[in-house]
Design a protein around this motif. Structure first.
Motif, PDB file in Angstrom:
ATOM      1  N   MET A   1       0.843  -1.200   0.000  1.00 22.08           N
ATOM      2  CA  MET A   1       0.000   0.000   0.000  1.00 22.08           C
ATOM      3  C   MET A   1       0.883   1.258   0.000  1.00 22.08           C
ATOM      4  SD  MET A   1      -3.013   0.906   2.675  1.00 22.08           S
ATOM      5  CE  MET A   1      -1.974   1.053   4.101  1.00 22.08           C
ATOM      6  N   ASN A   2       0.579   2.137  -0.940  1.00 18.32           N
ATOM      7  CA  ASN A   2       1.391   3.358  -0.963  1.00 18.32           C
ATOM      8  C   ASN A   2       0.612   4.567  -0.445  1.00 18.32           C
ATOM      9  OD1 ASN A   2      -0.278   4.110  -3.055  1.00 18.32           O
ATOM     10  ND2 ASN A   2       1.223   3.721  -4.681  1.00 18.32           N
ATOM     11  N   LEU A   3       1.331   5.670  -0.282  1.00 16.44           N
ATOM     12  CA  LEU A   3       0.748   6.902   0.254  1.00 16.44           C
ATOM     13  C   LEU A   3      -0.431   7.389  -0.578  1.00 16.44           C
ATOM     14  CD1 LEU A   3       3.584   9.372   1.328  1.00 16.44           C
ATOM     15  CD2 LEU A   3       1.839   8.337   2.768  1.00 16.44           C
ATOM     16  N   GLU A  18       3.801  16.079  -3.190  1.00 18.00           N
ATOM     17  CA  GLU A  18       2.915  15.330  -4.104  1.00 18.00           C
ATOM     18  C   GLU A  18       3.679  14.290  -4.925  1.00 18.00           C
ATOM     19  OE1 GLU A  18       2.804  18.619  -3.825  1.00 18.00           O
ATOM     20  OE2 GLU A  18       0.736  19.359  -3.843  1.00 18.00           O
ATOM     21  N   ASP A  19       4.924  14.642  -5.259  1.00 23.49           N
ATOM     22  CA  ASP A  19       5.719  13.760  -6.123  1.00 23.49           C
ATOM     23  C   ASP A  19       6.298  12.574  -5.352  1.00 23.49           C
ATOM     24  OD1 ASP A  19       7.089  15.729  -4.720  1.00 23.49           O
ATOM     25  OD2 ASP A  19       8.844  15.605  -6.026  1.00 23.49           O
ATOM     26  N   ASP A  64      13.090   8.337   8.863  1.00 21.40           N
ATOM     27  CA  ASP A  64      12.753   7.949   7.492  1.00 21.40           C
ATOM     28  C   ASP A  64      11.299   7.478   7.354  1.00 21.40           C
ATOM     29  OD1 ASP A  64      13.179   7.695   4.844  1.00 21.40           O
ATOM     30  OD2 ASP A  64      14.312   5.817   4.940  1.00 21.40           O
ATOM     31  N   HIS A  65      10.401   8.306   7.871  1.00 25.87           N
ATOM     32  CA  HIS A  65       8.970   8.010   7.731  1.00 25.87           C
ATOM     33  C   HIS A  65       8.521   8.187   6.283  1.00 25.87           C
ATOM     34  CE1 HIS A  65       8.370   9.153  12.245  1.00 25.87           C
ATOM     35  NE2 HIS A  65       8.671   7.867  12.103  1.00 25.87           N
ATOM     36  N   ALA A  66       7.442   7.457   5.931  1.00 23.01           N
ATOM     37  CA  ALA A  66       6.876   7.597   4.582  1.00 23.01           C
ATOM     38  C   ALA A  66       6.232   8.974   4.417  1.00 23.01           C
ATOM     39  CB  ALA A  66       5.843   6.506   4.330  1.00 23.01           C
ATOM     40  N   GLY A  67       5.669   9.490   5.490  1.00 23.72           N
ATOM     41  CA  GLY A  67       5.033  10.807   5.427  1.00 23.72           C
ATOM     42  C   GLY A  67       4.386  11.150   6.755  1.00 23.72           C
ATOM     43  N   ILE A  68       3.847  12.372   6.826  1.00 20.73           N
ATOM     44  CA  ILE A  68       3.192  12.828   8.051  1.00 20.73           C
ATOM     45  C   ILE A  68       1.737  13.192   7.743  1.00 20.73           C
ATOM     46  CG2 ILE A  68       3.237  14.519   9.928  1.00 20.73           C
ATOM     47  CD1 ILE A  68       6.190  15.094   9.191  1.00 20.73           C
ATOM     48  N   PRO A  90       6.508  14.166   2.598  1.00 19.05           N
ATOM     49  CA  PRO A  90       5.126  14.555   2.288  1.00 19.05           C
ATOM     50  C   PRO A  90       4.342  14.869   3.561  1.00 19.05           C
ATOM     51  CG  PRO A  90       5.713  12.454   1.235  1.00 19.05           C
ATOM     52  CD  PRO A  90       6.784  12.761   2.222  1.00 19.05           C
ATOM     53  N   ILE A  91       3.581  15.970   3.524  1.00 24.44           N
ATOM     54  CA  ILE A  91       2.693  16.316   4.649  1.00 24.44           C
ATOM     55  C   ILE A  91       1.254  16.405   4.144  1.00 24.44           C
ATOM     56  CG2 ILE A  91       2.066  18.079   6.361  1.00 24.44           C
ATOM     57  CD1 ILE A  91       4.946  18.751   6.701  1.00 24.44           C
ATOM     58  N   MET A  92       0.384  15.667   4.819  1.00 25.09           N
ATOM     59  CA  MET A  92      -1.032  15.667   4.468  1.00 25.09           C
ATOM     60  C   MET A  92      -1.843  16.140   5.677  1.00 25.09           C
ATOM     61  SD  MET A  92       0.707  13.150   2.731  1.00 25.09           S
ATOM     62  CE  MET A  92       0.672  11.778   3.828  1.00 25.09           C
ATOM     63  N   VAL A  93      -3.039  16.688   5.398  1.00 28.70           N
ATOM     64  CA  VAL A  93      -3.895  17.156   6.495  1.00 28.70           C
ATOM     65  C   VAL A  93      -5.253  16.465   6.422  1.00 28.70           C
ATOM     66  CG1 VAL A  93      -5.070  19.171   7.494  1.00 28.70           C
ATOM     67  CG2 VAL A  93      -2.750  19.412   6.593  1.00 28.70           C
ATOM     68  N   SER A  94      -5.755  16.045   7.599  1.00 34.15           N
ATOM     69  CA  SER A  94      -7.098  15.448   7.663  1.00 34.15           C
ATOM     70  C   SER A  94      -7.962  16.230   8.641  1.00 34.15           C
ATOM     71  CB  SER A  94      -7.008  13.990   8.118  1.00 34.15           C
ATOM     72  OG  SER A  94      -8.313  13.487   8.362  1.00 34.15           O
ATOM     73  N   GLU A  95      -9.232  16.280   8.290  1.00 35.29           N
ATOM     74  CA  GLU A  95     -10.182  16.922   9.219  1.00 35.29           C
ATOM     75  C   GLU A  95     -10.550  15.984  10.364  1.00 35.29           C
ATOM     76  OE1 GLU A  95     -13.081  19.727   6.773  1.00 35.29           O
ATOM     77  OE2 GLU A  95     -13.170  17.650   6.090  1.00 35.29           O
ATOM     78  N   LEU A  96     -10.242  14.699  10.178  1.00 39.52           N
ATOM     79  CA  LEU A  96     -10.640  13.701  11.174  1.00 39.52           C
ATOM     80  C   LEU A  96      -9.740  13.749  12.405  1.00 39.52           C
ATOM     81  CD1 LEU A  96     -11.178  10.578   8.857  1.00 39.52           C
ATOM     82  CD2 LEU A  96     -12.925  12.158   9.715  1.00 39.52           C
TER      83      LEU A  96
END
Lengths: 111, 310, 130
Positions: A1-3, A18-19, A64-68, A90-96
């Motif tokens: 499973m990828n990001l 994003e890349d 060396d995390h895959a992302g935050i 990569p940094i992503m944001v969730s409302e949850l």
């Protein structure tokens, strides 16, 4: 499973990297205390936190995390974004809330 | 305020107490017609060193062990008290302040003074130095207990205090800088009080969260201060005042996620930059006054009449 | 694992997480529906709702105090943390069940979520935090 799969399933807003979404996610770690995350998380984890200051990039880079994924709509500071772009995290944001984000990712990992 | 010498409780007492409050009323007296031999027996049996001499109900003299010794050495033990007593008697009036008595003890060097009623001159008691000391000690002890009771109540309010209701209560406690161990303790008490008074749970929740955030801020950033919670007809009012150092940029401090907390504080689970915004979110109105180099004053008001709010 | 829908008892939570009960053995038949996971007490104060489970890596007494203020149903400590004496004492005093699991917060949250426990808040709209 990828990001990229997680971003799509959880409808995350991508703030940078994003890349890099093709990166494989090996596990997950939730934590807001940097010392805990440094001590106990693993390489390839997706890190779920509500901390948004620039130190999180240093920690993710070190481990060396895959992302935050920032939860509760916590937005990264501009310093954090600058650093994340430089470090290619990569940094992503969730409302949850964290519990729900983890629950969904856990479900994806176990089905 | 002028810095006069602080009046001690003892000083206050010797002016407010009267002679009659501490004198002994169990008086041994002799009559002028008693012999010195009889006096010797009375002093020996009652273990006293002197007594007033009374004729009818009037005080006519005073006689003591000195007089007795003189008679013994002169072989005058059959003489009457009336012949050997001191006729010039220094007395105290029952309604005199104790301070006068203390002065008189010093001035005359006597061990006792008969106490008379001012109007009719009758003997009603006797005052020794021992009576003065005992009287003061008793009062001081009562005062001390009262003081202690008051003090205990101020830091540890009695929960079933019936005087407290929705418009008449006041809860205040001190917050010390860097004292994480007791953080929240007073607020757990506050919560119990508010719920016993009968405020709706949602209001209580908002007040306690705001108070806790205010307390945490004080512990982490300030030199210490105090937090008070009170109520009027329509509101609960939370006030948090500290002794500095004050917030240099209030606008910045009010932003969620902005924090100047050191790492050790964050590792305790605090200092995530949620404090002030959280207080603001909980309260119906919030005022924040702060000056760098001085202190910070937060006043948060919660409406109690329009239902549950948030 | 299927969503059961509905409530889960503390006793089931204990089983799901293979947890040790430090305080509240007598309250294990209590039912819970929601949970909140966080290491920041300020977040708990801002977002957690009453009668939820609190899942956290913090073990200091403030966790118990905060839980009391918010009427949290029970506290689950993760990563096999043994709470300090003072935390246990306070949980007893304030009558809040205190459990400890060896799982990390991610696994703990995942397992409970899979059994039908949901987050105690739905979401924080984007932009509200800035």
């Amino acid at each position: 499973m990828n990001l990229e799969f997680i971003v799509r399933k959880l409808e995350l807003s991508v703030r940078c990297g994003e890349d890099k979404l093709g990166r494989e996610v090996r596990g997950g770690y939730v934590g807001d205390l940097l010392s805990d995350v440094i001590g106990n998380s693993n390489e390839g984890d997706i890190w779920i936190t509500r901390q948004a200051h620039q130190n999180i990039v240093a920690v993710a880079s070190l481990k060396d995390h895959a992302g935050i994924i920032l939860v509760n709509s916590s937005e990264p500071d501009s310093d954090t974004l600058d650093k994340a772009i430089k470090e290619e995290i990569p940094i992503m944001v969730s409302e949850l809330p964290g519990f729900e984000v983890v629950g969904e990712i856990y479900k994806l990992m176990h089905t | 305020m002028t810095q006069d010498k602080k009046i001690t409780k003892t000083q206050e007492l010797i002016y407010s107490l009267r002679v009659k409050d501490v004198m002994s009323t169990d008086i041994v007296t002799v009559s002028p017609s008693n012999t010195m031999n009889e006096l010797k027996e009375i002093l020996r049996i009652r273990r006293i060193s002197g007594t007033p001499v009374v004729e009818g109900k009037q005080l006519v003299g005073i006689v003591g062990i000195d007089d007795l010794i003189r008679c013994l050495s002169n072989g005058e033990m059959d003489a009457t008290v009336g012949e050997k007593m001191s006729k010039k008697v220094e007395t105290l009036c029952a309604d005199e302040p104790l301070a006068n008595a203390v002065n008189k003890f010093e001035q005359y060097g006597f061990g006792r003074f008969p106490v008379i009623e001012r109007n009719h001159g009758r003997l009603i008691g006797i005052l020794t130095k021992g009576d003065v000391v005992k009287g003061l000690l008793t009062r001081l002890e009562i005062a001390y207990h009262t003081e202690e009771f008051r003090y205990n109540n101020s830091i540890n309010p009695v929960f079933d205090n019936i005087a407290m209701d929705k418009t008449n209560f006041h809860f205040q406690y001190r917050v010390d800088s860097r004292d994480f161990n007791v953080a929240g303790e007073s607020i757990n008490k506050l919560k119990k009080i508010l719920s016993q008074i009968g405020f709706p749970p949602q209001i209580i929740r908002r007040v306690t969260i705001a108070a806790y955030e205010a307390e945490m801020n004080m512990i982490i950033y300030s030199y210490g201060g105090h937090i008070s919670v009170s109520a009027d007809q329509q509101h609960i009012i939370l006030e948090a005042c500290d002794a500095g150092p004050g917030i240099p940029d209030i606008e910045q401090a009010m932003r969620q996620g902005f924090s100047t907390a050191p790492v050790w504080v964050q590792e305790l689970g605090f200092g995530a930059g949620m404090g002030l915004p959280n207080i603001n979110k909980c309260a119906d109105t919030m005022e924040l006054k702060s000056e760098a180099g001085k202190g910070t004053h937060i006043k948060a008001v919660f409406n109690t009449t329009n239902g549950d709010g948030v | 694992m299927k969503k059961k829908g509905g409530n889960v008892t503390l006793s089931e939570v204990k089983e799901i997480l293979d947890a040790t009960v430090f305080v509240g053995e007598e309250k294990l038949d209590m039912e819970v529906k929601t949970a909140f996971s966080a290491d920041l007490m300020s977040d708990v104060l801002a977002f957690a709702k009453e009668h939820s489970l609190l899942l956290t890596g913090l073990t200091n007494p403030q966790v118990v105090r905060t839980s009391d203020m918010l009427d949290i149903a029970a506290i689950i400590l993760v990563r096999g943390k043994t709470p300090p004496e003072e935390t246990i004492r306070l949980a007893k005093e304030l009558n809040i069940p205190l459990l400890s699991t060896r799982y990390i917060l991610f696994e703990t949250s995942g397992r409970l979520h899979a059994r039908g426990i949901v987050g105690c808040i739905e979401k924080v709209p984007l932009g509200e935090m800035t």
